[in-house]
Design a protein around this motif. Structure first.
Motif, PDB file in Angstrom:
ATOM      1  N   LEU A  27       0.853  -1.182   0.000  1.00 26.30           N
ATOM      2  CA  LEU A  27       0.000   0.000   0.000  1.00 26.30           C
ATOM      3  C   LEU A  27       0.890   1.235   0.000  1.00 26.30           C
ATOM      4  O   LEU A  27       1.752   1.388   0.864  1.00 26.30           O
ATOM      5  CB  LEU A  27      -0.911  -0.001   1.229  1.00 26.30           C
ATOM      6  CG  LEU A  27      -1.794  -1.241   1.386  1.00 26.30           C
ATOM      7  CD1 LEU A  27      -2.558  -1.185   2.701  1.00 26.30           C
ATOM      8  CD2 LEU A  27      -2.731  -1.398   0.208  1.00 26.30           C
ATOM      9  N   ILE A  28       0.682   2.095  -0.992  1.00 29.47           N
ATOM     10  CA  ILE A  28       1.543   3.246  -1.182  1.00 29.47           C
ATOM     11  C   ILE A  28       0.676   4.485  -1.399  1.00 29.47           C
ATOM     12  O   ILE A  28      -0.437   4.374  -1.927  1.00 29.47           O
ATOM     13  CB  ILE A  28       2.518   2.989  -2.358  1.00 29.47           C
ATOM     14  CG1 ILE A  28       3.586   4.047  -2.448  1.00 29.47           C
ATOM     15  CG2 ILE A  28       1.774   2.801  -3.666  1.00 29.47           C
ATOM     16  CD1 ILE A  28       4.739   3.694  -3.376  1.00 29.47           C
ATOM     17  N   GLN A  29       1.164   5.635  -0.986  1.00 30.26           N
ATOM     18  CA  GLN A  29       0.458   6.914  -1.087  1.00 30.26           C
ATOM     19  C   GLN A  29      -0.914   6.781  -0.417  1.00 30.26           C
ATOM     20  O   GLN A  29      -0.992   6.340   0.718  1.00 30.26           O
ATOM     21  CB  GLN A  29       0.410   7.368  -2.536  1.00 30.26           C
ATOM     22  CG  GLN A  29       1.796   7.581  -3.107  1.00 30.26           C
ATOM     23  CD  GLN A  29       1.803   7.842  -4.599  1.00 30.26           C
ATOM     24  OE1 GLN A  29       0.800   7.765  -5.288  1.00 30.26           O
ATOM     25  NE2 GLN A  29       2.981   8.143  -5.111  1.00 30.26           N
ATOM     26  N   ASP A  30      -2.013   7.158  -1.086  1.00 32.80           N
ATOM     27  CA  ASP A  30      -3.337   7.052  -0.465  1.00 32.80           C
ATOM     28  C   ASP A  30      -3.806   5.613  -0.319  1.00 32.80           C
ATOM     29  O   ASP A  30      -4.825   5.359   0.331  1.00 32.80           O
ATOM     30  CB  ASP A  30      -4.371   7.859  -1.255  1.00 32.80           C
ATOM     31  CG  ASP A  30      -4.255   9.358  -1.009  1.00 32.80           C
ATOM     32  OD1 ASP A  30      -3.625   9.756  -0.012  1.00 32.80           O
ATOM     33  OD2 ASP A  30      -4.810  10.138  -1.810  1.00 32.80           O
ATOM     34  N   LEU A  33      -4.694   4.186   3.135  1.00 35.09           N
ATOM     35  CA  LEU A  33      -6.006   4.423   3.749  1.00 35.09           C
ATOM     36  C   LEU A  33      -6.916   3.208   3.615  1.00 35.09           C
ATOM     37  O   LEU A  33      -7.967   3.143   4.251  1.00 35.09           O
ATOM     38  CB  LEU A  33      -6.677   5.646   3.103  1.00 35.09           C
ATOM     39  CG  LEU A  33      -5.890   6.953   3.204  1.00 35.09           C
ATOM     40  CD1 LEU A  33      -6.552   8.027   2.365  1.00 35.09           C
ATOM     41  CD2 LEU A  33      -5.728   7.387   4.650  1.00 35.09           C
ATOM     42  N   LEU A  34      -6.514   2.255   2.801  1.00 39.08           N
ATOM     43  CA  LEU A  34      -7.309   1.052   2.550  1.00 39.08           C
ATOM     44  C   LEU A  34      -7.072   0.007   3.637  1.00 39.08           C
ATOM     45  O   LEU A  34      -6.031   0.003   4.295  1.00 39.08           O
ATOM     46  CB  LEU A  34      -6.931   0.450   1.194  1.00 39.08           C
ATOM     47  CG  LEU A  34      -7.078   1.368  -0.011  1.00 39.08           C
ATOM     48  CD1 LEU A  34      -6.406   0.725  -1.226  1.00 39.08           C
ATOM     49  CD2 LEU A  34      -8.535   1.666  -0.281  1.00 39.08           C
ATOM     50  N   VAL A  49       1.994   6.340   5.705  1.00 37.61           N
ATOM     51  CA  VAL A  49       1.141   6.107   6.874  1.00 37.61           C
ATOM     52  C   VAL A  49       1.255   7.289   7.836  1.00 37.61           C
ATOM     53  O   VAL A  49       0.247   7.830   8.302  1.00 37.61           O
ATOM     54  CB  VAL A  49       1.534   4.791   7.580  1.00 37.61           C
ATOM     55  CG1 VAL A  49       0.811   4.650   8.917  1.00 37.61           C
ATOM     56  CG2 VAL A  49       1.254   3.591   6.685  1.00 37.61           C
ATOM     57  N   GLU A  50       2.486   7.703   8.123  1.00 37.72           N
ATOM     58  CA  GLU A  50       2.710   8.813   9.054  1.00 37.72           C
ATOM     59  C   GLU A  50       2.116  10.113   8.525  1.00 37.72           C
ATOM     60  O   GLU A  50       1.478  10.864   9.280  1.00 37.72           O
ATOM     61  CB  GLU A  50       4.207   8.989   9.305  1.00 37.72           C
ATOM     62  CG  GLU A  50       4.817   7.857  10.094  1.00 37.72           C
ATOM     63  CD  GLU A  50       6.338   7.899  10.137  1.00 37.72           C
ATOM     64  OE1 GLU A  50       6.953   8.805   9.522  1.00 37.72           O
ATOM     65  OE2 GLU A  50       6.916   7.007  10.783  1.00 37.72           O
ATOM     66  N   MET A  51       2.303  10.389   7.244  1.00 38.62           N
ATOM     67  CA  MET A  51       1.804  11.638   6.662  1.00 38.62           C
ATOM     68  C   MET A  51       0.279  11.714   6.685  1.00 38.62           C
ATOM     69  O   MET A  51      -0.284  12.806   6.755  1.00 38.62           O
ATOM     70  CB  MET A  51       2.314  11.802   5.231  1.00 38.62           C
ATOM     71  CG  MET A  51       3.805  12.092   5.164  1.00 38.62           C
ATOM     72  SD  MET A  51       4.378  12.380   3.484  1.00 38.62           S
ATOM     73  CE  MET A  51       3.601  13.949   3.147  1.00 38.62           C
ATOM     74  N   ARG A  52      -0.380  10.574   6.641  1.00 40.67           N
ATOM     75  CA  ARG A  52      -1.842  10.560   6.633  1.00 40.67           C
ATOM     76  C   ARG A  52      -2.431  10.297   8.010  1.00 40.67           C
ATOM     77  O   ARG A  52      -3.652  10.277   8.167  1.00 40.67           O
ATOM     78  CB  ARG A  52      -2.335   9.536   5.604  1.00 40.67           C
ATOM     79  CG  ARG A  52      -2.106  10.060   4.186  1.00 40.67           C
ATOM     80  CD  ARG A  52      -1.999   8.955   3.184  1.00 40.67           C
ATOM     81  NE  ARG A  52      -1.765   9.464   1.834  1.00 40.67           N
ATOM     82  CZ  ARG A  52      -0.564   9.809   1.350  1.00 40.67           C
ATOM     83  NH1 ARG A  52       0.513   9.715   2.112  1.00 40.67           N
ATOM     84  NH2 ARG A  52      -0.445  10.247   0.111  1.00 40.67           N
TER      85      ARG A  52
END
Length: 81
Positions: A27-30, A33-34, A49-52
């Protein structure tokens, strides 16, 4: 096979990964969120993960971008990013 999954292409990427008994989902970037319900090992990029500000389920491990680069070099990749 590594399956790089971002949110916009997630549906087709996860369907494809679900048919590969030896695949690993990244899982990469957005995509972080999945919460995919797959039997395949699933990892998420730590920085994304940290950025979101996401809390991942225990079954999803994290990797650094440096480690992801190593994995990409070592494995065949299908990108859904």
């Amino acid at each position: 096979m590594l399956y790089l999954i971002d949110e916009p292409m997630a549906e087709i990427g996860l369907r494809t990964a679900a048919t590969d008994t030896d695949g690993t989902v990244v899982l990469i970037q957005d995509g972080v969120l999945l919460d995919p319900d797959l039997e395949a090992p699933t990892i998420a990029v730590e920085r994304d993960v940290e950025m979101r500000g996401v809390t991942l389920p225990d079954r999803i491990d994290t990797v650094t971008y440096d480690k992801l680069i190593e994995l990409v070099v070592e494995h065949e990749v299908k990108s859904f990013v």
